[in-house]
Scaffold this motif. Sequence first.
Motif, PDB file in Angstrom:
ATOM      1  N   ASP A 120       0.865  -1.172   0.000  1.00 39.43           N
ATOM      2  CA  ASP A 120       0.000   0.000   0.000  1.00 39.43           C
ATOM      3  C   ASP A 120       0.910   1.233   0.000  1.00 39.43           C
ATOM      4  OD1 ASP A 120       0.913   0.464   2.608  1.00 39.43           O
ATOM      5  OD2 ASP A 120      -0.945  -0.185   3.564  1.00 39.43           O
ATOM      6  N   HIS A 121       0.312   2.438   0.027  1.00 41.08           N
ATOM      7  CA  HIS A 121       1.139   3.642  -0.102  1.00 41.08           C
ATOM      8  C   HIS A 121       2.040   3.873   1.107  1.00 41.08           C
ATOM      9  CE1 HIS A 121      -2.450   4.857   2.018  1.00 41.08           C
ATOM     10  NE2 HIS A 121      -2.020   6.076   2.226  1.00 41.08           N
ATOM     11  N   HIS A 122       1.635   3.384   2.276  1.00 42.44           N
ATOM     12  CA  HIS A 122       2.490   3.539   3.447  1.00 42.44           C
ATOM     13  C   HIS A 122       3.729   2.648   3.340  1.00 42.44           C
ATOM     14  CE1 HIS A 122       0.078   6.280   5.889  1.00 42.44           C
ATOM     15  NE2 HIS A 122      -0.994   5.622   5.482  1.00 42.44           N
ATOM     16  N   GLN A 123       3.556   1.430   2.845  1.00 43.68           N
ATOM     17  CA  GLN A 123       4.710   0.552   2.638  1.00 43.68           C
ATOM     18  C   GLN A 123       5.632   1.122   1.563  1.00 43.68           C
ATOM     19  OE1 GLN A 123       1.949  -2.799   2.001  1.00 43.68           O
ATOM     20  NE2 GLN A 123       3.308  -4.020   3.279  1.00 43.68           N
ATOM     21  N   LEU A 219      -5.712   8.967  -9.813  1.00 41.12           N
ATOM     22  CA  LEU A 219      -5.256   7.596 -10.046  1.00 41.12           C
ATOM     23  C   LEU A 219      -5.091   6.806  -8.750  1.00 41.12           C
ATOM     24  CD1 LEU A 219      -2.814   8.876 -12.676  1.00 41.12           C
ATOM     25  CD2 LEU A 219      -4.462   7.106 -13.219  1.00 41.12           C
ATOM     26  N   ALA A 220      -5.574   7.366  -7.645  1.00 38.17           N
ATOM     27  CA  ALA A 220      -5.405   6.726  -6.351  1.00 38.17           C
ATOM     28  C   ALA A 220      -6.727   6.185  -5.814  1.00 38.17           C
ATOM     29  CB  ALA A 220      -4.822   7.711  -5.340  1.00 38.17           C
ATOM     30  N   ASN A 247      -1.562   4.583  -3.767  1.00 41.48           N
ATOM     31  CA  ASN A 247      -2.118   3.239  -3.661  1.00 41.48           C
ATOM     32  C   ASN A 247      -3.066   3.141  -4.858  1.00 41.48           C
ATOM     33  OD1 ASN A 247      -2.727   0.712  -2.697  1.00 41.48           O
ATOM     34  ND2 ASN A 247      -4.036   1.413  -1.034  1.00 41.48           N
ATOM     35  N   GLU A 248      -2.693   2.372  -5.864  1.00 43.28           N
ATOM     36  CA  GLU A 248      -3.267   2.519  -7.192  1.00 43.28           C
ATOM     37  C   GLU A 248      -4.739   2.113  -7.296  1.00 43.28           C
ATOM     38  OE1 GLU A 248      -1.670   4.136  -9.333  1.00 43.28           O
ATOM     39  OE2 GLU A 248       0.371   4.057  -8.550  1.00 43.28           O
ATOM     40  N   LEU A 249      -5.490   2.957  -7.996  1.00 41.90           N
ATOM     41  CA  LEU A 249      -6.890   2.661  -8.309  1.00 41.90           C
ATOM     42  C   LEU A 249      -6.941   1.475  -9.263  1.00 41.90           C
ATOM     43  CD1 LEU A 249      -9.908   3.564  -8.145  1.00 41.90           C
ATOM     44  CD2 LEU A 249      -9.450   4.994 -10.148  1.00 41.90           C
ATOM     45  N   ALA A 290      -3.373  -5.589  -6.731  1.00 44.14           N
ATOM     46  CA  ALA A 290      -3.244  -4.579  -5.681  1.00 44.14           C
ATOM     47  C   ALA A 290      -1.785  -4.142  -5.613  1.00 44.14           C
ATOM     48  CB  ALA A 290      -3.686  -5.151  -4.344  1.00 44.14           C
ATOM     49  N   CYS A 291      -1.543  -2.840  -5.742  1.00 44.01           N
ATOM     50  CA  CYS A 291      -0.165  -2.358  -5.791  1.00 44.01           C
ATOM     51  C   CYS A 291      -0.110  -0.874  -5.447  1.00 44.01           C
ATOM     52  CB  CYS A 291       0.453  -2.591  -7.175  1.00 44.01           C
ATOM     53  SG  CYS A 291      -0.347  -1.676  -8.512  1.00 44.01           S
TER      54      CYS A 291
END
Length: 322
Positions: A120-123, A219-220, A247-249, A290-291
């Motif tokens: 996710d975006h935090h990672q 895009l999130a 965190n990609e849509l 999921a990426c």
Amino acid sequence: MDFGMPSASVKALKQRAELLHLIRCFFAEEGVLEVETPLLSHGTVTDVHIDAFSTAFHFSEQGNQETLYLQTSPEYAMKRLLCAGSGAIYQLCKAFRHEGAGRYHNPEFTLLEWYRPGFDHHQLMVDVDHLLQRVLQTKSAEKISYQAVFIRELDMDPLTVTLSQLQQRAEALGLDMASAMPDDIDTLLQLLFSLYIEPKIGQDKPCFVYGFPVSQAALAQVNREDPRTADRFEVYYKGIELANGFNELRDAHEQRIRFMRDNQLRQAQGLPPMPMDEHFLSALEAGLPACAGVAMGVDRLLMLQINASHIEEVLAFPVSRA
């Protein structure tokens, strides 16, 4: 001034080569695959704040002239690879934005973009932090939400503020507009952020700002806990915006709606609508894992590494000498 000569010194060119090598070593150790995708595409970004260069292609398979666009980032093509099962990937490439040259921007620039399935975006912020520590020897970064940094620096909540309150605050801060004061909340928020917040954050160590308003993150994914915000981050260091991550849509239908909304906003502002990237949308239909992904300006990274004051110091030939 001899415009036939490079604007960067030979030493700076060697430092660029060393930086690119260091980046490639970092991703090789992480097991992230380097890829290449086309610089030209049939579709382009619809974002009202980004303009793409276009060119006429006279030799299409259909036999008629087509308009092709130089990429503003390799994002759509890289996501098509992710949909095809590529796994974690990165790319070092040229990107192009139809904007004036300035201290931190050249219309043709070098971009580092990478995607981590399962993150996710935090990672991904941790990933970015590790890369910055590796290439710039920075301290561990600060992380703060968009809402919190606005409250801390400007004493206003960007998620609840009204347009009139924003305009009054901008005038009180002395925002000097050549034309009328913007009548769009997002435009004003972005102006206030760039002029009055960016210069104050990330001075001693990089600063990650996350949780941007959902209207500023086409895009999130929408944040599950606060749907007013999106899972997007930016990182700033010593007054420079270095990277933009998401965190990609993954919802193709929602993505198409956002592109259409962008084009409606473009038309409302007197700008031409832009062709949506149908290849990208088709790949999303097939399924994006999921990426999280991020794009980082390599020229700006090199500026920080060698303490350059202008982007021309790290480019062999900027647009004025191209």
